[in-house]
Design a protein around this motif. Structure first.
Motif, mmCIF file in Angstrom:
data_model
loop_
_atom_site.group_PDB
_atom_site.id
_atom_site.type_symbol
_atom_site.label_atom_id
_atom_site.label_comp_id
_atom_site.label_asym_id
_atom_site.label_seq_id
_atom_site.Cartn_x
_atom_site.Cartn_y
_atom_site.Cartn_z
ATOM 1 N N ASN A 52 -5.449 1.421 1.233
ATOM 2 C CA ASN A 52 -4.193 1.597 1.981
ATOM 3 C C ASN A 52 -3.984 0.562 3.079
ATOM 4 N N LEU A 53 -4.279 -0.693 2.812
ATOM 5 C CA LEU A 53 -4.008 -1.763 3.764
ATOM 6 C C LEU A 53 -2.797 -2.565 3.275
ATOM 7 N N ARG A 54 -1.717 -2.475 3.998
ATOM 8 C CA ARG A 54 -0.453 -3.127 3.627
ATOM 9 C C ARG A 54 -0.109 -2.780 2.178
ATOM 10 N N CYS A 55 0.051 -3.795 1.312
ATOM 11 C CA CYS A 55 0.449 -3.523 -0.072
ATOM 12 C C CYS A 55 -0.732 -3.162 -0.968
ATOM 13 N N VAL A 56 -1.948 -3.268 -0.436
ATOM 14 C CA VAL A 56 -3.136 -2.984 -1.238
ATOM 15 C C VAL A 56 -3.479 -1.496 -1.136
ATOM 16 N N GLU A 57 -3.223 -0.764 -2.217
ATOM 17 C CA GLU A 57 -3.533 0.672 -2.213
ATOM 18 C C GLU A 57 -5.026 0.903 -2.387
ATOM 19 N N GLN A 58 -5.644 0.169 -3.305
ATOM 20 C CA GLN A 58 -7.071 0.337 -3.547
ATOM 21 C C GLN A 58 -7.632 -0.931 -4.178
ATOM 22 N N ALA A 59 -8.788 -1.385 -3.690
ATOM 23 C CA ALA A 59 -9.446 -2.561 -4.257
ATOM 24 C C ALA A 59 -10.941 -2.471 -4.021
ATOM 25 N N LEU B 271 2.576 1.871 3.730
ATOM 26 C CA LEU B 271 3.736 2.740 3.936
ATOM 27 C C LEU B 271 3.550 4.066 3.192
ATOM 28 N N GLY B 272 3.734 5.161 3.922
ATOM 29 C CA GLY B 272 3.615 6.480 3.325
ATOM 30 C C GLY B 272 2.223 7.077 3.398
ATOM 31 N N LYS B 273 1.234 6.305 3.908
ATOM 32 C CA LYS B 273 -0.133 6.800 4.045
ATOM 33 C C LYS B 273 -0.447 7.062 5.512
ATOM 34 N N ASP B 274 -1.475 7.886 5.750
ATOM 35 C CA ASP B 274 -1.788 8.242 7.132
ATOM 36 C C ASP B 274 -2.996 7.491 7.683
ATOM 37 N N HIS B 275 -3.663 6.681 6.867
ATOM 38 C CA HIS B 275 -4.812 5.928 7.363
ATOM 39 C C HIS B 275 -5.128 4.773 6.412
ATOM 40 N N LEU B 276 -5.918 3.839 6.901
ATOM 41 C CA LEU B 276 -6.479 2.800 6.035
ATOM 42 C C LEU B 276 -7.977 2.756 6.272
ATOM 43 N N ARG B 277 -8.712 2.275 5.275
ATOM 44 C CA ARG B 277 -10.163 2.161 5.407
ATOM 45 C C ARG B 277 -10.630 0.880 4.717
#
Length: 289
Positions: free
Chosen positions: A10-17, A63-69
């Motif tokens: 959930n970092l910017r446009c990257v949902e998962q990598a 966008l639409g998420k509550d956190h990034l990791r």
């Protein structure tokens, strides 16, 4: 020291990598807006605890998420690896090293390469650093730009007296404006060319080369003094430099012999040789090629 693996949520446009990163050259390619720079931003977060694109870390959350990791594994030396984790929510920012919470985000930089008395000690330490930097600085800035740009340290208060004297002199003004006018926080480095401030006489392209020279010369000094081999993140360098200057830049970077993560619009990019691994970014998704 180098980065072994990287996990992003959930970092910017990257949902998962999830990617494994080689110790030398890694190429990340894709079109504009595909997420290449966001991947570099994730690596930067692990080492600095902040972004190089914005001061508001919460803007990094998808966008639409509550956190990034962002998590990663760092190879500190032969046979030893450390884990680093960094999380941002709308309520807090936290980090862990080897599963333990850090007391300060400054610890991330150590894991991955206001008293008057202490203020003077800080200034003196910075002055010694700039003195030690001079040989690498002169060689690097000349090689990249062909210019003899002078580098000087400005301590943050008048050199005619001590910091304590400066604080006493400015106390009334400090109390009135509720800020401290003298101290190591006002310290800076001054760049001059033929006696004039460099920003007044250098073109935009020359200023970029001088900034690059500052980074490379510091990395060389870090390596020579501590043996630390850094990870260098390069965001499409071919887009910023013309042919001759790009060749000079490549030569200087190659001399660092460090881990490189390079982005490009083209899969066939070979600026720094053949990549050990290549990843393609598309619509925020990363795929090993």
């Amino acid at each position: 020291m180098h980065l072994l693996s990287l996990s992003i949520r959930n970092l910017r446009c990257v949902e998962q990598a999830e990617i494994q990163i080689p110790p030398e050259l890694c190429l990340v390619w894709g079109g504009n807006g595909s997420g290449k720079t966001s991947l570099l931003e994730a690596i930067f977060l692990l080492g600095r605890g902040r972004s190089f694109r914005t001061r508001n870390s919460r803007k990094l959350i998808r966008l639409g998420k509550d956190h990034l990791r962002v998590t990663g594994e760092i190879r500190a030396d032969i046979g030893h690896a450390r884990s680093i984790g960094f999380e941002i929510s709308h309520q807090e920012i936290s980090a862990r090293i080897d599963g333990k919470p850090v007391e300060s985000l400054a610890e991330l930089a150590q894991a991955f390469p206001v008293l008057a008395r202490l203020g003077e000690a800080i200034a003196e330490s910075r002055r010694r650093f700039v003195t030690q930097l001079q040989p690498d600085w002169r060689d690097t800035v000349a090689a990249l730009s062909g210019l003899e740009v002078e580098l000087q340290y400005v301590q943050g208060w008048s050199s005619e007296g001590t910091l304590l004297e400066a604080l006493r002199t400015t106390r009334a003004r400090d109390e009135l404006r509720r800020l401290t006018h003298a101290g190591p926080h006002r310290g800076d480095v001054a760049l001059r060319l033929h006696g004039r401030p460099a920003r007044e006489v250098l073109s935009r392209g020359q200023q970029k080369l001088v900034a690059v020279a500052m980074t490379i010369s510091q990395l060389r000094l870090l390596r020579d003094l501590t043996g630390t081999v850094p990870t260098l993140l390069l965001d499409d360098p071919a887009a910023e430099l013309d042919g001759e200057r790009l060749e000079r830049f490549i030569e200087q970077v190659a001399r660092l012999r460090c881990q490189l993560v390079v982005t490009s619009l083209h899969a066939e990019s070979r600026l720094f040789g053949t990549p050990e691994r290549t990843f393609r970014m598309e619509d925020g998704r990363v795929q090993s090629v």
